[in-house]
Write an enzyme that holds these catalytic residues in place. Structure first.
Site, PDB file in Angstrom:
ATOM      1  N   LYS A  52      24.286   6.934  28.651  1.00 18.05           N
ATOM      2  CA  LYS A  52      23.786   7.514  29.545  1.00 18.05           C
ATOM      3  C   LYS A  52      22.098   7.576  29.490  1.00 18.05           C
ATOM      4  O   LYS A  52      21.270   7.221  30.523  1.00 18.05           O
ATOM      5  CB  LYS A  52      24.236   8.804  30.179  1.00 18.05           C
ATOM      6  N   GLN A  96      28.738  16.883  29.155  1.00 17.76           N
ATOM      7  CA  GLN A  96      29.834  15.798  28.655  1.00 17.76           C
ATOM      8  C   GLN A  96      30.936  16.476  28.170  1.00 17.76           C
ATOM      9  O   GLN A  96      31.063  17.468  27.319  1.00 17.76           O
ATOM     10  CB  GLN A  96      28.889  15.133  27.426  1.00 17.76           C
ATOM     11  N   ASP A 119      27.813  14.260  38.427  1.00 15.91           N
ATOM     12  CA  ASP A 119      28.989  13.996  38.026  1.00 15.91           C
ATOM     13  C   ASP A 119      29.824  14.093  39.072  1.00 15.91           C
ATOM     14  O   ASP A 119      31.132  13.526  39.331  1.00 15.91           O
ATOM     15  CB  ASP A 119      29.727  14.872  36.936  1.00 15.91           C
TER      16      ASP A 119
END
Ligand code: NAP
Length: 292
Positions: A52, A96, A119
């Protein structure tokens, strides 16, 4: 059979984003900025976060990676989330997953400002998704929609079967495929570990979306001719044929089913790269403050 090439498509999307970022910067705006929090040293999580960060660089974003020890307390983690929430230079924040078991993932997810939740996991954004309002769609389902759209896979009126009901893939995917939208407008069946007669259901699928995390679970006898298969699964297995000693397998027996398919995603190179591209797209959207 047409391969839904997530690697190529995600590179196209990154090129499009890079052009837009260059235009934004040329017109005096700041660069979009994505922050990631990584707790502990899990190998897969490291790989995902590094990918990412690398993708941010590629499209011209700024990125910040906050690394925290496995033993960090929930309170300390929430303090880091709060700092980023109030950092006006940062447009998007991801934590994460998975987090260590002593931390309540839902609490952390809900601590992220919905405006920075690129997200798309915050209940506010999930609610907006359900109501078909503009929002940050969860990155993996959004990547699947984008693949279907760019390859012009017809979805309207089709039977879509989803295997797996996780909060991040299966459940939102089932909602998105049923929405009055394009892609969408499917008749959706959401299946899970308690589903009876799964094969009878999967055989009805025009579009089969598989996200259960069991390598090569879907075999040729489970699908009909002309099906479109989206394989979300990623399982790392040992291999003596690769340099690293590992290879990635999807949830679908690709070789066995591919000749029955109209469209199919490979693993690797299918859904995985699309997830990162959608995260970048959500961050760009946030930096332009188009949604809230
Ligand atoms: P998860 O949270 O582990 O959920 C798995 C789902 O599969 C559950 O709903 C479970 O049912 C269902 N299931 C398990 N065994 C089943 C069976 N025999 N028949 C039918 N359903 C069954 O999984 P996830 O987080 O969604 O991830 C799924 C896979 O996708 C994993 O391999 C993961 O690594 C991969 N993934 C890939 C990406 C990407 O970017 N490519 C992103 C996210 C995840 P119950 O609810 O009844 O337990």
């Amino acid at each position: 059979m047409i391969l839904l090439d997530g690697k190529k498509t995600s590179n196209d999307i990154k090129d499009e984003i890079a052009v837009e970022v260059a235009q934004l910067v040329a017109s005096g705006s700041k660069k979009p900025h994505l922050a990631a929090i990584l707790v502990g040293k899990d190998g897969a999580s490291e790989t995902y976060v590094n990918a990412k960060v690398k993708a941010c660089l590629k499209v011209g974003f700024n990125s910040t990676l906050v690394r925290l020890d496995t033993n960090v307390t929930q309170e300390q983690l929430l303090v880091e989330v709060e700092k980023i929430n109030f950092n006006s230079d940062i447009d998007g924040l991801i934590v994460q997953l998975p987090l260590p078991s002593h931390i309540d993932e839902m609490k952390v997810t809900q601590a992220i400002l919905p405006t920075k939740d690129v997200d798309g996991f915050h209940p506010t954004n999930i609610g907006k998704m359900v109501l078909n309002l503009p929002t940050y769609l969860p990155a993996t389902p959004a990547g699947i929609l984008e693949l279907l759209a760019r390859y012009k896979v017809e979805t309207s009126g089709k039977n879509c079967v989803v295997i797996g009901r996780s909060n991040i893939v299966g459940s939102p995917m089932s909602i998105l495929m049923a929405r009055n939208a394009n892609p969408g407008n499917c008749t959706v069946t959401l299946t899970h570990s308690r589903t009876k007669n799964l094969i009878e259901i999967t055989k009805t699928a025009d579009i089969l979306i598989v996200a259960l995390g069991k390598a090569e679970f879907v075999t040729a006898n489970m699908v009909k001719e002309g099906v479109t298969i989206i394989d979300v699964g990623i399982t790392r297995v040992k291999s003596n044929k690769t340099k690293s000693g590992w290879k990635l397998l999807g949830d679908v027996d690709f070789k066995g089913v591919k000749n029955k398919c109209n469209f199919i995603t490979p693993v690797p190179g299918g859904v995985g790269p699309m997830t990162i591209a959608m995260l970048l797209k959500n961050t760009l959207l946030s930096s332009k403050s188009n949604l809230y």
